[in-house]
Design a protein around this motif. Structure first.
Motif, PDB file in Angstrom:
ATOM      1  N   GLY A 395       0.798  -1.214   0.000  1.00  0.00           N
ATOM      2  CA  GLY A 395       0.000   0.000   0.000  1.00  0.00           C
ATOM      3  C   GLY A 395       0.831   1.265   0.000  1.00  0.00           C
ATOM      4  N   VAL A 396       2.064   1.183   0.487  1.00  0.00           N
ATOM      5  CA  VAL A 396       2.943   2.353   0.505  1.00  0.00           C
ATOM      6  C   VAL A 396       3.133   2.899  -0.904  1.00  0.00           C
ATOM      7  N   GLU A 397       3.193   1.995  -1.910  1.00  0.00           N
ATOM      8  CA  GLU A 397       3.418   2.425  -3.292  1.00  0.00           C
ATOM      9  C   GLU A 397       2.209   3.186  -3.842  1.00  0.00           C
ATOM     10  N   ILE A 398       1.033   2.922  -3.271  1.00  0.00           N
ATOM     11  CA  ILE A 398      -0.167   3.630  -3.729  1.00  0.00           C
ATOM     12  C   ILE A 398      -0.264   4.997  -3.054  1.00  0.00           C
ATOM     13  N   ASP A 399      -0.165   4.961  -1.672  1.00  0.00           N
ATOM     14  CA  ASP A 399      -0.308   6.220  -0.933  1.00  0.00           C
ATOM     15  C   ASP A 399       0.208   5.993   0.489  1.00  0.00           C
ATOM     16  N   ALA A 400       1.019   6.912   0.981  1.00  0.00           N
ATOM     17  CA  ALA A 400       1.577   6.759   2.331  1.00  0.00           C
ATOM     18  C   ALA A 400       0.473   6.763   3.380  1.00  0.00           C
ATOM     19  N   GLY A 401      -0.556   7.572   3.174  1.00  0.00           N
ATOM     20  CA  GLY A 401      -1.670   7.614   4.106  1.00  0.00           C
ATOM     21  C   GLY A 401      -2.431   6.316   4.159  1.00  0.00           C
ATOM     22  N   LEU A 402      -2.524   5.622   3.013  1.00  0.00           N
ATOM     23  CA  LEU A 402      -3.197   4.325   2.971  1.00  0.00           C
ATOM     24  C   LEU A 402      -2.501   3.322   3.878  1.00  0.00           C
ATOM     25  N   ALA A 403      -1.181   3.369   3.881  1.00  0.00           N
ATOM     26  CA  ALA A 403      -0.412   2.445   4.711  1.00  0.00           C
ATOM     27  C   ALA A 403      -0.765   2.612   6.183  1.00  0.00           C
ATOM     28  N   ALA A 404      -0.929   3.856   6.623  1.00  0.00           N
ATOM     29  CA  ALA A 404      -1.268   4.109   8.024  1.00  0.00           C
ATOM     30  C   ALA A 404      -2.661   3.574   8.358  1.00  0.00           C
ATOM     31  N   GLU A 405      -3.614   3.753   7.423  1.00  0.00           N
ATOM     32  CA  GLU A 405      -4.969   3.244   7.658  1.00  0.00           C
ATOM     33  C   GLU A 405      -4.976   1.722   7.720  1.00  0.00           C
ATOM     34  N   LEU A 406      -4.185   1.106   6.830  1.00  0.00           N
ATOM     35  CA  LEU A 406      -4.104  -0.361   6.836  1.00  0.00           C
ATOM     36  C   LEU A 406      -3.472  -0.874   8.127  1.00  0.00           C
ATOM     37  N   ALA A 407      -2.477  -0.135   8.631  1.00  0.00           N
ATOM     38  CA  ALA A 407      -1.845  -0.540   9.895  1.00  0.00           C
ATOM     39  C   ALA A 407      -2.858  -0.493  11.035  1.00  0.00           C
ATOM     40  N   THR A 408      -3.738   0.507  11.033  1.00  0.00           N
ATOM     41  CA  THR A 408      -4.781   0.589  12.060  1.00  0.00           C
ATOM     42  C   THR A 408      -5.725  -0.606  11.973  1.00  0.00           C
ATOM     43  N   LEU A 409      -6.107  -0.965  10.739  1.00  0.00           N
ATOM     44  CA  LEU A 409      -6.967  -2.138  10.561  1.00  0.00           C
ATOM     45  C   LEU A 409      -6.284  -3.415  11.029  1.00  0.00           C
ATOM     46  N   ARG A 410      -4.958  -3.489  10.792  1.00  0.00           N
ATOM     47  CA  ARG A 410      -4.207  -4.671  11.265  1.00  0.00           C
ATOM     48  C   ARG A 410      -4.287  -4.780  12.776  1.00  0.00           C
ATOM     49  N   ASN A 411      -4.084  -3.653  13.455  1.00  0.00           N
ATOM     50  CA  ASN A 411      -4.121  -3.674  14.920  1.00  0.00           C
ATOM     51  C   ASN A 411      -5.504  -4.075  15.422  1.00  0.00           C
ATOM     52  N   GLN A 412      -6.543  -3.596  14.743  1.00  0.00           N
ATOM     53  CA  GLN A 412      -7.903  -3.965  15.141  1.00  0.00           C
ATOM     54  C   GLN A 412      -8.137  -5.457  14.953  1.00  0.00           C
ATOM     55  N   ALA A 413      -7.597  -6.013  13.867  1.00  0.00           N
ATOM     56  CA  ALA A 413      -7.752  -7.448  13.603  1.00  0.00           C
ATOM     57  C   ALA A 413      -7.035  -8.272  14.663  1.00  0.00           C
ATOM     58  N   LEU A 414      -5.830  -7.823  15.053  1.00  0.00           N
ATOM     59  CA  LEU A 414      -5.071  -8.551  16.083  1.00  0.00           C
ATOM     60  C   LEU A 414      -5.763  -8.432  17.442  1.00  0.00           C
ATOM     61  N   ALA A 415      -6.374  -7.263  17.704  1.00  0.00           N
ATOM     62  CA  ALA A 415      -7.114  -7.105  18.959  1.00  0.00           C
ATOM     63  C   ALA A 415      -8.317  -8.037  18.992  1.00  0.00           C
ATOM     64  N   THR A 416      -8.969  -8.217  17.846  1.00  0.00           N
ATOM     65  CA  THR A 416     -10.092  -9.143  17.757  1.00  0.00           C
ATOM     66  C   THR A 416      -9.633 -10.573  18.031  1.00  0.00           C
ATOM     67  N   LEU A 417      -8.465 -10.926  17.517  1.00  0.00           N
ATOM     68  CA  LEU A 417      -7.903 -12.254  17.785  1.00  0.00           C
ATOM     69  C   LEU A 417      -7.601 -12.432  19.264  1.00  0.00           C
ATOM     70  N   ALA A 418      -7.094 -11.369  19.912  1.00  0.00           N
ATOM     71  CA  ALA A 418      -6.804 -11.450  21.345  1.00  0.00           C
ATOM     72  C   ALA A 418      -8.088 -11.678  22.136  1.00  0.00           C
ATOM     73  N   ARG A 419      -9.194 -11.017  21.724  1.00  0.00           N
ATOM     74  CA  ARG A 419     -10.482 -11.242  22.387  1.00  0.00           C
ATOM     75  C   ARG A 419     -10.959 -12.670  22.179  1.00  0.00           C
ATOM     76  N   ALA A 420     -10.702 -13.201  20.999  1.00  0.00           N
ATOM     77  CA  ALA A 420     -11.084 -14.588  20.732  1.00  0.00           C
ATOM     78  C   ALA A 420     -10.315 -15.539  21.652  1.00  0.00           C
ATOM     79  N   GLU A 421      -9.037 -15.228  21.848  1.00  0.00           N
ATOM     80  CA  GLU A 421      -8.228 -16.072  22.740  1.00  0.00           C
ATOM     81  C   GLU A 421      -8.746 -15.989  24.178  1.00  0.00           C
ATOM     82  N   ARG A 422      -9.121 -14.773  24.632  1.00  0.00           N
ATOM     83  CA  ARG A 422      -9.658 -14.627  25.979  1.00  0.00           C
ATOM     84  C   ARG A 422     -10.964 -15.400  26.136  1.00  0.00           C
TER      85      ARG A 422
END
Length: 484
Positions: A395-422
């Motif tokens: 995504g960096v090649e498309i737009d630097a701002g896109l990369a930041a938004e994707l990173a936020t979505l990644r963190n949300q996905a990992l947080a969802t996985l942590a809730r699943a583990e709990r």
């Protein structure tokens, strides 16, 4: 020390000692006739002897006295001092018992007065009968319960003092090892120590300066002062209608801390002659009194006592004495076969059990998650993190701002996985209630309330399960090492 304790002084010391067993009487007789020294230790009058370390202090004193007698070739008498003049009821009104099937059960002796009386003056009321009934119900199914209950009932009777009952039970448990008992309120001891208390009053300002200087010195070296030095406070207590209260300097005389009752030095001198039991030493002065009455070669101390001995050591020269050698009490953890099996099952040792309870349960739950579930969660986590990493890099090649938004979505996905583990762990904990119960028993036995076993649990349930011979076994296992 030997110069201060001739035949008359040894007779005076013996008058304040109680020896109820043949071996204790023989050692006391040799001490009086041949001379020698004393190893002392002591403790507050906790209900049913209080925590296990009280017993360990007495056993360490007995073993140390044996070792020193063999090494020095002179009689060495082990003495247990009941701190019967302490008046803090909350510290002695309970006993924590480890009961199979019930965990740690606290027995509490109801107070019969709100006055801060010393334990030598607090009398057991009818409430002790209720507590004894509770004890019987808790240990009655154990093989040696009858013997233990007989011992306890003989000591803890309505009309006995709290300190007297404590001393009687302690004596029945450790007297066979040659331990002699003494009581801080014993009339012979009070008479023998009256001069020390009067000197402490006359020189209280100087003693306060000595203790303050030593405390400051320790603080400067990076050590905390274990006991506070109170400005204007003497190291002497007065026992009156308001209970036990510290005496403070007030002009040329003294005043009671709570009652504000004034005293002249002459009045206190007269009182020490007519009623020596009306005055008592504080924690700083008590070891000085002990060494004045007994030829104390060594004192067996717990960690806190060792720390305040560093402070009060400054007082001994003021009374023309050298402080005794401070010897650390023995430490032990009683591990019964069933408990050892639990420790092996959970792969936990004593230090591990000091961790917070919720962490121990979490550890158990994680170990109990099926292997295929653990593998699936780990694979999903790795795949999610790896997949998002590649998307972010692209995504960096498309737009630097896109990369930041994707990173936020990644963190949300990992947080969802942590809730699943709990969620998985919550369901495992519900399923593993039996295992959690066994884990709790392990912790209650070895690290109750997260504290060392010896600082919480009482000895009686162990004696009910294994017999009074357990005391001798513990004594035999205690190693006393002396270094040149």
């Amino acid at each position: 020390m030997q110069q201060r304790f001739g035949p008359a002084e040894r007779q005076r010391a013996a008058a304040a000692l109680r020896a109820s067993t043949p071996v204790a009487r023989q050692r006391l007789r040799r001490f009086v006739e041949e001379g020698g020294a004393v190893v002392t230790t002591g403790q507050q009058a906790g209900l049913f002897t209080g925590p296990l370390y009280t017993i360990y202090k007495a056993l360490t004193a007995a073993r140390l006295a044996d070792t020193l007698e063999e090494r020095l070739g002179i009689p060495v008498l082990p003495v247990f001092w009941t701190a019967s003049e302490d008046h803090d009821w909350a510290e002695v009104d309970h006993a924590d018992l480890s009961i199979r099937g019930h965990g740690v059960v606290r027995l509490v002796l109801p107070s019969t007065t709100d006055i801060p009386l010393p334990m030598s003056e607090r009398v057991l009321g009818d409430g002790i009968g209720t507590v004894l009934d509770e004890l019987r119900q808790l240990i009655n199914t154990e093989p040696d319960a009858s013997d233990v209950l007989t011992l306890v009932r003989a000591a803890y009777q309505p009309g006995a003092t709290v300190a007297g009952a404590f001393s009687a039970l302690m004596e029945s448990l450790v007297g066979g090892l040659g331990v002699c008992m003494t009581d801080a309120a014993d009339p012979a001891l009070k008479q023998a120590s009256a001069g020390v208390l009067l000197q402490a009053l006359r020189e209280s300002g100087e003693h306060e300066h000595l203790l303050t200087a030593r405390s400051s010195e320790l603080t400067g070296l990076g050590y905390g002062a274990q006991v506070g030095v109170l400005p204007g406070g003497t190291n002497v207590f007065h026992h009156g209608p308001r209970g036990r209260e510290r005496l403070y300097r007030a002009g040329a005389g003294f005043v009671g801390h709570d009652s504000r009752c004034p005293f002249t030095l002459a009045e206190l001198e007269s009182l020490s002659l007519s009623e020596p039991g009306r005055l008592s030493p504080n924690v700083f002065l008590r070891p000085v009194v002990e060494s004045a009455v007994f030829p104390t070669l060594a004192y067996v101390a717990g960690p806190g006592e060792i720390a305040y001995f560093a402070q009060l050591g400054a007082l001994f020269p003021a009374f023309g004495m050298e402080p005794p050698v401070v010897f650390p009490r023995g430490s032990a953890t009683l591990v019964e076969p069933e408990v050892a099996a639990l420790a092996s099952e959970f792969e936990l040792a004593g230090p591990d059990l000091a961790r917070p309870w919720h962490e121990l349960v979490e550890r158990l739950a994680r170990r109990s998650v099926p292997a295929e579930v653990q593998a699936a969660l780990e694979a999903l986590s790795q795949a999610t993190a790896g997949g998002y990493r590649r998307v972010v890099e692209a995504g960096v090649e498309i737009d630097a701002g896109l990369a930041a938004e994707l990173a936020t979505l990644r963190n949300q996905a990992l947080a969802t996985l942590a809730r699943a583990e709990r969620k998985v762990l919550q369901h495992v904990k519900r399923r593993e209630t039996t295992a959690i119960g066994r884990l709790r028993r392990l912790r209650d036995e070895l690290r109750p309330e997260g504290a060392p076993q010896e600082r919480v649990l009482n000895v009686l349930p162990f004696l009910a399960r294994h017999g009074r011979g357990l005391v001798d076994e513990i004594a035999g296992a205690m190693s006393v090492e002396l270094h040149e």
